[in-house]
Design an enzyme around this catalytic site. Sequence first.
Site, PDB file in Angstrom:
ATOM      1  N   HIS A 123       0.784   5.269   1.291  1.00  0.00           N
ATOM      2  CA  HIS A 123       0.017   6.140   2.108  1.00  0.00           C
ATOM      3  C   HIS A 123       0.841   7.386   2.267  1.00  0.00           C
ATOM      4  O   HIS A 123       2.128   7.704   2.151  1.00  0.00           O
ATOM      5  CB  HIS A 123       0.153   5.421   3.425  1.00  0.00           C
ATOM      6  CG  HIS A 123      -0.687   6.360   4.118  1.00  0.00           C
ATOM      7  ND1 HIS A 123      -2.148   6.467   4.396  1.00  0.00           N
ATOM      8  CD2 HIS A 123      -0.285   7.308   5.181  1.00  0.00           C
ATOM      9  CE1 HIS A 123      -2.495   7.289   5.319  1.00  0.00           C
ATOM     10  NE2 HIS A 123      -1.536   7.645   5.959  1.00  0.00           N
ATOM     11  N   ASN A 126       0.841  -1.148   0.012  1.00  0.00           N
ATOM     12  CA  ASN A 126      -0.312   0.039  -0.037  1.00  0.00           C
ATOM     13  C   ASN A 126       0.893   1.244  -0.007  1.00  0.00           C
ATOM     14  O   ASN A 126       1.973   1.419   0.609  1.00  0.00           O
ATOM     15  CB  ASN A 126      -0.907   0.030   1.283  1.00  0.00           C
ATOM     16  CG  ASN A 126      -1.960   1.257   1.207  1.00  0.00           C
ATOM     17  OD1 ASN A 126      -2.298   1.452   0.353  1.00  0.00           O
ATOM     18  ND2 ASN A 126      -2.106   2.062   2.337  1.00  0.00           N
TER      19      ASN A 126
HETATM   20  C1  GRF Z   1      -2.878   8.819  -2.782  1.00  0.00           C
HETATM   21  O1  GRF Z   1      -2.449   9.912  -2.388  1.00  0.00           O
HETATM   22  C2  GRF Z   1      -2.406   7.560  -2.108  1.00  0.00           C
HETATM   23  O2  GRF Z   1      -1.161   7.658  -1.205  1.00  0.00           O
HETATM   24  C3  GRF Z   1      -3.594   7.348  -1.135  1.00  0.00           C
HETATM   25  O3  GRF Z   1      -4.672   7.625  -2.037  1.00  0.00           O
HETATM   26  C4  GRF Z   1      -4.271   8.599  -3.169  1.00  0.00           C
HETATM   27  C5  GRF Z   1      -4.777   7.987  -4.407  1.00  0.00           C
HETATM   28  O4  GRF Z   1      -4.274   8.907  -5.572  1.00  0.00           O
HETATM   29  N1  GRF Z   1      -3.604   5.990  -0.613  1.00  0.00           N
HETATM   30  P1  GRF Z   1      -4.416   7.930  -6.947  1.00  0.00           P
HETATM   31  O5  GRF Z   1      -5.817   7.444  -7.037  1.00  0.00           O
HETATM   32  O6  GRF Z   1      -3.425   7.035  -7.137  1.00  0.00           O
HETATM   33  O7  GRF Z   1      -4.293   9.117  -7.997  1.00  0.00           O
END
Ligand code: GRF
Length: 210
Positions: free
Chosen positions: A110, A108
């Site tokens: 984050h 994941n």
């Molecule tokens: C990102 O900031 C990621 O870190 C978080 O959700 C957001 C997803 O953005 N878990 P995207 O859909 O990849 O543009």
Amino acid sequence: MNPRLGVLISGRGSNLQALIDATADGRLDATIAIVISNRADAAGLQRARAAGIEALALPHGGYATRDDYDRALVKELQARGVSLVCLAGFMRLVGAPLIDAFPNRILNIHPSLLPAFPGRDAQQQAIEHGVKVSGVTVHLVTTELDGGPIIIQRAVPVMPGDTAETLAARILEEEHRVYPEAVRLIVNGGWRVDGRRFVADARSQISAST
Ligand code: GRF
């Protein structure tokens, strides 16, 4: 080696795009076998289709329990021969059926330096707390929300006058760099999990930074 990846999304899919680009230009020796979204309107599904990748909307609403939904995800992923799962903005808690099917094989990303600011709106939490540095974390997924072993972290400065939006945009640039690197590190091997620590041997650390 060329492992088959499954990417789970819920929305925009810009990190998915970063993974697509990295597999296309050779930075990441892997194949994205399927992209699954729990939301049918996720823009990321279009990104997948545009890249010729199978895109599947699997709304969670039709399942009685979280475990039922996770089992459905496992079935779809295993049917495509997926060996590594990347969560990329997947706004669902991941439960035991999925984690047990892919032990230490779910990543994941984050938008904070975990363990600071887990959960939703990490960038807003950082602004409200007044930290001067935030960043991005890629970690292995366990049943603890945003709490699994940390693979890679990168710091991103918080600037005076930043809003959650401006900070999120700065962090996102780093996310797009670091996620393909982290996946490559996992795919290349030469690492182990020791308690709650992710430990990469010297060789894989070097290859992850070049
Ligand atoms: C990102 O900031 C990621 O870190 C978080 O959700 C957001 C997803 O953005 N878990 P995207 O859909 O990849 O543009």
